[in-house]
Structure formats: C-alpha cells, structure tokens
Design a protein around this motif. Sequence first.
Motif, PDB file in Angstrom:
ATOM      1  N   THR A 117       0.847  -1.183   0.000  1.00 54.42           N
ATOM      2  CA  THR A 117       0.000   0.000   0.000  1.00 54.42           C
ATOM      3  C   THR A 117       0.880   1.229   0.000  1.00 54.42           C
ATOM      4  O   THR A 117       2.099   1.137   0.207  1.00 54.42           O
ATOM      5  CB  THR A 117      -0.937   0.008   1.228  1.00 54.42           C
ATOM      6  N   SER A 118       0.284   2.364  -0.233  1.00 55.24           N
ATOM      7  CA  SER A 118       1.026   3.624  -0.194  1.00 55.24           C
ATOM      8  C   SER A 118       0.197   4.644   0.561  1.00 55.24           C
ATOM      9  O   SER A 118      -1.030   4.612   0.548  1.00 55.24           O
ATOM     10  CB  SER A 118       1.313   4.134  -1.616  1.00 55.24           C
ATOM     11  N   VAL A 119       0.879   5.557   1.243  1.00 57.20           N
ATOM     12  CA  VAL A 119       0.201   6.559   2.052  1.00 57.20           C
ATOM     13  C   VAL A 119       1.000   7.846   2.020  1.00 57.20           C
ATOM     14  O   VAL A 119       2.238   7.823   1.944  1.00 57.20           O
ATOM     15  CB  VAL A 119       0.032   6.063   3.509  1.00 57.20           C
ATOM     16  N   SER A 120       0.301   8.949   2.050  1.00 54.09           N
ATOM     17  CA  SER A 120       0.954  10.246   2.082  1.00 54.09           C
ATOM     18  C   SER A 120       1.704  10.407   3.401  1.00 54.09           C
ATOM     19  O   SER A 120       1.234   9.967   4.453  1.00 54.09           O
ATOM     20  CB  SER A 120      -0.081  11.360   1.927  1.00 54.09           C
ATOM     21  N   LYS A 121       2.860  11.031   3.334  1.00 55.62           N
ATOM     22  CA  LYS A 121       3.656  11.235   4.538  1.00 55.62           C
ATOM     23  C   LYS A 121       3.197  12.446   5.349  1.00 55.62           C
ATOM     24  O   LYS A 121       3.665  12.651   6.457  1.00 55.62           O
ATOM     25  CB  LYS A 121       5.134  11.404   4.165  1.00 55.62           C
ATOM     26  N   SER A 122       2.281  13.244   4.794  1.00 46.88           N
ATOM     27  CA  SER A 122       1.872  14.461   5.477  1.00 46.88           C
ATOM     28  C   SER A 122       0.626  14.282   6.337  1.00 46.88           C
ATOM     29  O   SER A 122       0.516  14.871   7.403  1.00 46.88           O
ATOM     30  CB  SER A 122       1.634  15.584   4.463  1.00 46.88           C
ATOM     31  N   THR A 123      -0.315  13.467   5.887  1.00 49.30           N
ATOM     32  CA  THR A 123      -1.555  13.276   6.634  1.00 49.30           C
ATOM     33  C   THR A 123      -1.899  11.798   6.704  1.00 49.30           C
ATOM     34  O   THR A 123      -1.531  11.014   5.828  1.00 49.30           O
ATOM     35  CB  THR A 123      -2.718  14.035   5.962  1.00 49.30           C
ATOM     36  N   LEU A 124      -2.648  11.443   7.739  1.00 44.13           N
ATOM     37  CA  LEU A 124      -3.091  10.059   7.911  1.00 44.13           C
ATOM     38  C   LEU A 124      -4.509   9.933   7.370  1.00 44.13           C
ATOM     39  O   LEU A 124      -5.428  10.593   7.867  1.00 44.13           O
ATOM     40  CB  LEU A 124      -3.050   9.673   9.390  1.00 44.13           C
ATOM     41  N   PRO A 125      -4.718   9.094   6.370  1.00 43.49           N
ATOM     42  CA  PRO A 125      -6.058   8.956   5.791  1.00 43.49           C
ATOM     43  C   PRO A 125      -6.969   8.120   6.690  1.00 43.49           C
ATOM     44  O   PRO A 125      -6.516   7.453   7.617  1.00 43.49           O
ATOM     45  CB  PRO A 125      -5.784   8.252   4.460  1.00 43.49           C
ATOM     46  N   THR A 126      -8.243   8.165   6.401  1.00 40.55           N
ATOM     47  CA  THR A 126      -9.208   7.332   7.126  1.00 40.55           C
ATOM     48  C   THR A 126      -9.347   5.964   6.493  1.00 40.55           C
ATOM     49  O   THR A 126      -9.852   5.033   7.123  1.00 40.55           O
ATOM     50  CB  THR A 126     -10.577   8.017   7.166  1.00 40.55           C
ATOM     51  N   GLU A 127      -8.915   5.831   5.240  1.00 38.87           N
ATOM     52  CA  GLU A 127      -8.960   4.554   4.531  1.00 38.87           C
ATOM     53  C   GLU A 127      -7.697   4.392   3.702  1.00 38.87           C
ATOM     54  O   GLU A 127      -7.046   5.377   3.335  1.00 38.87           O
ATOM     55  CB  GLU A 127     -10.186   4.470   3.618  1.00 38.87           C
ATOM     56  N   LEU A 128      -7.371   3.146   3.415  1.00 39.59           N
ATOM     57  CA  LEU A 128      -6.214   2.851   2.570  1.00 39.59           C
ATOM     58  C   LEU A 128      -6.578   1.779   1.557  1.00 39.59           C
ATOM     59  O   LEU A 128      -7.347   0.853   1.868  1.00 39.59           O
ATOM     60  CB  LEU A 128      -5.036   2.376   3.416  1.00 39.59           C
ATOM     61  N   ASN A 129      -5.989   1.909   0.392  1.00 43.30           N
ATOM     62  CA  ASN A 129      -6.144   0.874  -0.628  1.00 43.30           C
ATOM     63  C   ASN A 129      -5.045  -0.156  -0.492  1.00 43.30           C
ATOM     64  O   ASN A 129      -3.865   0.197  -0.364  1.00 43.30           O
ATOM     65  CB  ASN A 129      -6.101   1.482  -2.036  1.00 43.30           C
ATOM     66  N   ILE A 130      -5.420  -1.409  -0.517  1.00 35.82           N
ATOM     67  CA  ILE A 130      -4.469  -2.516  -0.478  1.00 35.82           C
ATOM     68  C   ILE A 130      -4.520  -3.231  -1.819  1.00 35.82           C
ATOM     69  O   ILE A 130      -5.592  -3.604  -2.300  1.00 35.82           O
ATOM     70  CB  ILE A 130      -4.814  -3.505   0.656  1.00 35.82           C
TER      71      ILE A 130
END
Length: 281
Positions: A117-130
């Motif tokens: 998965t990938s995630v922005s380093k600035s904010t924490l999302p409420t959902e993530l794509n796997i």
Amino acid sequence: MPSVAVPRSSQASRALRRSQSTRMTATKFECAAQAHLLAQKRRIPLATKYDVNTNVVPACTKLSLPRTLPRPVLGEVDTSSLVGAYPDLAGIPAEYIRDRLNLTTPKMRAAIQAVETSVSKSTLPTELNILMNEVVSFACPTHMFAVYNDAPLPLGHKRQVNLFPIHDLVFGLQCTNLPTLPAARPSSSPSHTTVPVVPLRLPSPETFSLLHAYLYTKQPATLLASLARPCETDMLQLAAHANKILGLWRNACLLGVVDAQLYDVIGASWDSAIAAMQACS
C-alpha cells in the motif's frame, strides 16, 4: 649530652625505608581513588532512564524498574462486536473460536506480510487501498492499525505513525480492551480493496511488532527467543533490553490480551533481564 654519630649506611637505610613507606602510602591512596572512580562508573548506568522515543539514555535521570511485572487478571473478550460482521459466531464461546482460528492464522499472517500500500507522509487517511494478489486475496486484512504514542515532541518534529495490517477476528478475539473497529467493506475490485485506518495509541509503539506477530503465530518459543537478553554486560544495553520487555508488557496490558503464555514469556524474560542488570551493577 654528647652527640652520637650514626653510620652513613644506617642513615641511608632509614631514608630508603621512609621513601618506600611514602610510596606505599601514595600507592594505597591511588588504588583507593581508582577503585572509587571505577565503582562510580559502574553505578552511573543505574542512575539513567532509557528514552524509548529517541533510543538515547540520558545520564542525568534515574532509571526506575520494577523487580517483577505483575500478571494482569485475564478476563474474556466480548464477541458481540464481532457478531455483526460474522453472524455465525453468535453464541459460540470465544475460547472455542480462538482454537479454531489457529488453523487459519498462518495464512492470515502470510497475507499481511504480502500487503502493499502507499500513504501520504503528510496526513493520515481514514482509509487505505491494499493491492490484491493471490496471497492477500486468500485472507485479506480487514483494517489497518496506525500505531503511535502521545509523548511530547520537539518543536518542528512530526509524530511517527507505523501502519500494521490486521484482521478484526485475530485482535477482536484476543484483546478485551480493543477500541471499536469501524465496519470493514468487502472488496469491490479484483485489483485492490479498501480498509479502514484505525488510530491506536500505545505506550510502546516500537514494540508493537512483537505483539502483532505473536497474536498471529502463537509461538511462545519464538517470542522468548526474540526477548533473549544480549550477551553484553554493558548496563546501557541491558537497560534498553529491559525497556523493550517492559514496553511489550505495557502494550499487552493496555489492550487486555487474554493469553497466559504471553505473560509467562514476558515474566521469564523480565526476570532474566533484571538478574543480568543486578549482576552487572
């Protein structure tokens, strides 16, 4: 009274004895000073505290560790929060479900290890794509834990958050104090699935990986090996190792893990660490 002449050889002998006595006295003082200094150096690490956030042991604070880690009173999980997603579990004892779940957890662990998965380093999302693949799709995770602590941060520093894919059954059946997990959505795409991100504040985020792995593997011997004390006799290394065990225990107690073998391993590892520190001091 007439003076008595002392032979030169006797004078030399007395001078030699006085010189030797002076050197012996000086040597005793020097040895005593060195012994005192060495004792101080051996005691210095005992007056330190290990900072779990920076891996630095400041020498100006005091280390305070309990001699034993008390075993928490083990309750039983409430499976009612799981029945909504798994209606077939209604009325079945949690212990029985855990025993049956042990047959599936190896494939669940393989799935979480294969998660991408990938995630922005600035904010924490409420959902993530796997991203889905053959291993993940067989036992896809239901949630993503965002593990952190609330220790004060220096000005300008961002709080570190570590992501752990999990299955609600694995944690929901083994942790009495788990926060309420949002409903997981079934996958609507063969290429990816979306899972909720659940912030999880823990006293020791850096040791959560040990607990995370244990709840899937349920192998006390493996956990015991990972908590084996270092061979070094350096007090700072031993203090850091003891803090690792303490962090794992604090996380397990906070989450209310209902596994007696886990606390057996933690207790044995703690006793070994404290004995090593006492021998080193």
